[in-house]
Design an enzyme around this catalytic site. Structure first.
Site, PDB file in Angstrom:
ATOM      1  N   GLY A  12      20.857   7.030  26.879  1.00  0.00           N
ATOM      2  CA  GLY A  12      19.755   6.294  26.119  1.00  0.00           C
ATOM      3  C   GLY A  12      20.303   5.407  24.948  1.00  0.00           C
ATOM      4  O   GLY A  12      19.451   5.373  23.843  1.00  0.00           O
ATOM      5  N   ASN A  14      21.048   2.638  24.302  1.00  0.00           N
ATOM      6  CA  ASN A  14      20.483   1.300  24.025  1.00  0.00           C
ATOM      7  C   ASN A  14      18.988   1.330  23.924  1.00  0.00           C
ATOM      8  O   ASN A  14      18.357   0.802  23.218  1.00  0.00           O
ATOM      9  CB  ASN A  14      20.606   0.245  25.452  1.00  0.00           C
ATOM     10  CG  ASN A  14      21.859  -0.209  25.471  1.00  0.00           C
ATOM     11  OD1 ASN A  14      22.144  -0.939  24.635  1.00  0.00           O
ATOM     12  ND2 ASN A  14      22.809   0.469  26.291  1.00  0.00           N
ATOM     13  N   LEU A  91      20.757   2.378  36.066  1.00  0.00           N
ATOM     14  CA  LEU A  91      21.461   2.208  37.025  1.00  0.00           C
ATOM     15  C   LEU A  91      20.579   1.816  38.435  1.00  0.00           C
ATOM     16  O   LEU A  91      21.424   1.871  39.459  1.00  0.00           O
ATOM     17  CB  LEU A  91      22.527   3.372  37.215  1.00  0.00           C
ATOM     18  CG  LEU A  91      23.468   3.626  35.803  1.00  0.00           C
ATOM     19  CD1 LEU A  91      24.273   4.664  36.420  1.00  0.00           C
ATOM     20  CD2 LEU A  91      24.154   2.380  35.731  1.00  0.00           C
ATOM     21  N   ILE A  94      16.702  -2.809  41.048  1.00  0.00           N
ATOM     22  CA  ILE A  94      15.191  -3.233  40.877  1.00  0.00           C
ATOM     23  C   ILE A  94      14.781  -3.642  42.106  1.00  0.00           C
ATOM     24  O   ILE A  94      15.060  -4.502  42.672  1.00  0.00           O
ATOM     25  CB  ILE A  94      14.881  -3.946  39.635  1.00  0.00           C
ATOM     26  CG1 ILE A  94      15.415  -3.193  38.292  1.00  0.00           C
ATOM     27  CG2 ILE A  94      13.467  -4.137  39.426  1.00  0.00           C
ATOM     28  CD1 ILE A  94      14.910  -1.804  38.115  1.00  0.00           C
ATOM     29  N   ASN A 108      17.917  -7.156  31.291  1.00  0.00           N
ATOM     30  CA  ASN A 108      18.964  -6.052  31.649  1.00  0.00           C
ATOM     31  C   ASN A 108      20.256  -6.321  30.505  1.00  0.00           C
ATOM     32  O   ASN A 108      20.530  -7.642  30.287  1.00  0.00           O
ATOM     33  CB  ASN A 108      19.471  -6.303  32.905  1.00  0.00           C
ATOM     34  CG  ASN A 108      20.634  -5.116  33.260  1.00  0.00           C
ATOM     35  OD1 ASN A 108      20.467  -3.984  32.910  1.00  0.00           O
ATOM     36  ND2 ASN A 108      21.407  -5.816  33.785  1.00  0.00           N
ATOM     37  N   HIS A 110      23.874  -6.121  30.190  1.00  0.00           N
ATOM     38  CA  HIS A 110      25.426  -5.773  30.943  1.00  0.00           C
ATOM     39  C   HIS A 110      26.407  -5.730  30.105  1.00  0.00           C
ATOM     40  O   HIS A 110      26.650  -6.739  29.403  1.00  0.00           O
ATOM     41  CB  HIS A 110      25.444  -6.840  32.069  1.00  0.00           C
ATOM     42  CG  HIS A 110      26.748  -6.600  33.019  1.00  0.00           C
ATOM     43  ND1 HIS A 110      26.818  -5.590  33.892  1.00  0.00           N
ATOM     44  CD2 HIS A 110      27.782  -7.179  32.990  1.00  0.00           C
ATOM     45  CE1 HIS A 110      27.808  -5.698  34.614  1.00  0.00           C
ATOM     46  NE2 HIS A 110      28.644  -6.374  33.931  1.00  0.00           N
ATOM     47  N   ASP A 151      22.939  -8.776  38.305  1.00  0.00           N
ATOM     48  CA  ASP A 151      23.266  -9.486  37.135  1.00  0.00           C
ATOM     49  C   ASP A 151      23.586 -10.858  37.234  1.00  0.00           C
ATOM     50  O   ASP A 151      24.293 -11.708  36.509  1.00  0.00           O
ATOM     51  CB  ASP A 151      24.636  -9.043  36.739  1.00  0.00           C
ATOM     52  CG  ASP A 151      24.926  -7.567  36.765  1.00  0.00           C
ATOM     53  OD1 ASP A 151      25.900  -6.978  37.275  1.00  0.00           O
ATOM     54  OD2 ASP A 151      23.802  -7.052  36.227  1.00  0.00           O
ATOM     55  N   GLU A 181      26.170  -4.218  22.711  1.00  0.00           N
ATOM     56  CA  GLU A 181      24.765  -4.093  23.275  1.00  0.00           C
ATOM     57  C   GLU A 181      23.712  -3.705  22.141  1.00  0.00           C
ATOM     58  O   GLU A 181      22.691  -4.218  22.459  1.00  0.00           O
ATOM     59  CB  GLU A 181      25.216  -2.676  24.377  1.00  0.00           C
ATOM     60  CG  GLU A 181      26.121  -3.342  25.367  1.00  0.00           C
ATOM     61  CD  GLU A 181      26.410  -1.947  26.144  1.00  0.00           C
ATOM     62  OE1 GLU A 181      25.258  -1.386  26.516  1.00  0.00           O
ATOM     63  OE2 GLU A 181      27.661  -1.745  26.596  1.00  0.00           O
TER      64      GLU A 181
HETATM   65  C1  GRF Z   1      26.419   1.346  28.666  1.00  0.00           C
HETATM   66  O1  GRF Z   1      27.601   1.157  28.976  1.00  0.00           O
HETATM   67  C2  GRF Z   1      25.316   0.307  29.111  1.00  0.00           C
HETATM   68  O2  GRF Z   1      25.728  -1.018  29.196  1.00  0.00           O
HETATM   69  C3  GRF Z   1      25.537   0.602  30.836  1.00  0.00           C
HETATM   70  O3  GRF Z   1      25.197   2.079  30.701  1.00  0.00           O
HETATM   71  C4  GRF Z   1      25.975   2.706  29.605  1.00  0.00           C
HETATM   72  C5  GRF Z   1      25.066   3.762  28.741  1.00  0.00           C
HETATM   73  O4  GRF Z   1      23.929   3.001  28.260  1.00  0.00           O
HETATM   74  N1  GRF Z   1      24.528   0.038  31.413  1.00  0.00           N
HETATM   75  P1  GRF Z   1      22.809   4.180  27.507  1.00  0.00           P
HETATM   76  O5  GRF Z   1      23.626   4.739  26.486  1.00  0.00           O
HETATM   77  O6  GRF Z   1      22.277   4.887  28.691  1.00  0.00           O
HETATM   78  O7  GRF Z   1      21.879   3.073  27.041  1.00  0.00           O
END
Ligand code: GRF
Length: 215
Positions: A12, A14, A91, A94, A108, A110, A151, A181
């Site tokens: 989490g 992001n 992950l 969708i 999203n 990436h 993507d 990101e």
């Molecule tokens: C990150 O590298 C993100 O780009 C990928 O999953 C990893 C962890 O993301 N999709 P987060 O810390 O759960 O946001």
């Protein structure tokens, strides 16, 4: 005020970048109204709880029939009242019924410069392993709209990150998260929340900030 639902699967970071950006004012006119995880173990759920944001866990194991999972996900999003769905370290592929219900309203992040190192099988650390194996000198991250593919939707923002001598996949992943990101995902949410993003013929146009409105 743009209502945002954030879908997560893991740490989490992001999600946290979005929450911090709302708190600091870097994201204006938006609020996170729901966090949806496909994993009970996701630390992202802890981050949501600390921020006082309602969360729900929707896992495939709860639904023997795949279409029941799809519908449960759609229902959770519709109940949240979200205008925008953000896949933040998510992950989950969708489901089509969700993509169709939110045309150009799902984004999203990436961890590569699409069209490099993307598509089926490219996620998380594997993206950076592939970049190092290919020997690229620059990688980065991409925020794009989600369409029916993997993507493949219209690109909103990208940010380049240098690959350095001695990088391991873990070191590179961390640099891409910190330098790309966590920067462009909040930026994309702010642009959308303030009406500066349009999609024409599959390409994204970002309008200039209308400062008069700021007054
Ligand atoms: C990150 O590298 C993100 O780009 C990928 O999953 C990893 C962890 O993301 N999709 P987060 O810390 O759960 O946001």
């Amino acid at each position: 005020m743009l209502k945002v639902a954030v879908m997560v699967s893991g740490g989490g970071t992001n999600l946290q970048a979005i929450l911090d950006a709302i708190g600091s004012g870097k994201i204006r006119n938006a609020e996170v109204v729901r966090v949806i995880s496909n994993s009970r173990k996701a630390f992202a759920l802890e981050r949501a709880a600390r921020a006082g944001i309602p969360s729900v866990c929707i896992t495939r194991s709860q639904y023997p029939e795949p279409e029941d999972f799809d519908r449960a996900l759609l229902n959770a999003l519709q109940e949240s009242g979200a205008d925008l769905v953000v896949l933040a370290g998510c992950l989950v592929v969708i489901p089509r019924i969700v993509v169709d219900a939110y045309p150009n309203r799902i984004i999203n992040i990436h961890p590569a410069l699409i069209p490099s190192f993307c598509g089926t099988g490219y996620y998380g650390l594997g993206v950076h392993e592939a970049a190092l194996k290919r020997g690229v000198k620059v990688t980065g991250a991409t925020v794009h709209f989600v369409d029916g593919g993997t993507d493949t939707g219209p690109i909103i923002l990208q940010k380049a990150v240098e690959v350095l001598e001695g990088d391991t996949p873990e070191i590179l992943q961390r640099r891409v998260m910190e330098q790309a990101e966590w920067v462009i995902l909040p930026q994309a949410v702010d642009l959308i929340a303030n009406g500066r993003v349009t999609v024409e013929n599959g390409s994204v146009h970002i309008s200039e900030e209308n400062l008069e409105e700021e007054v």
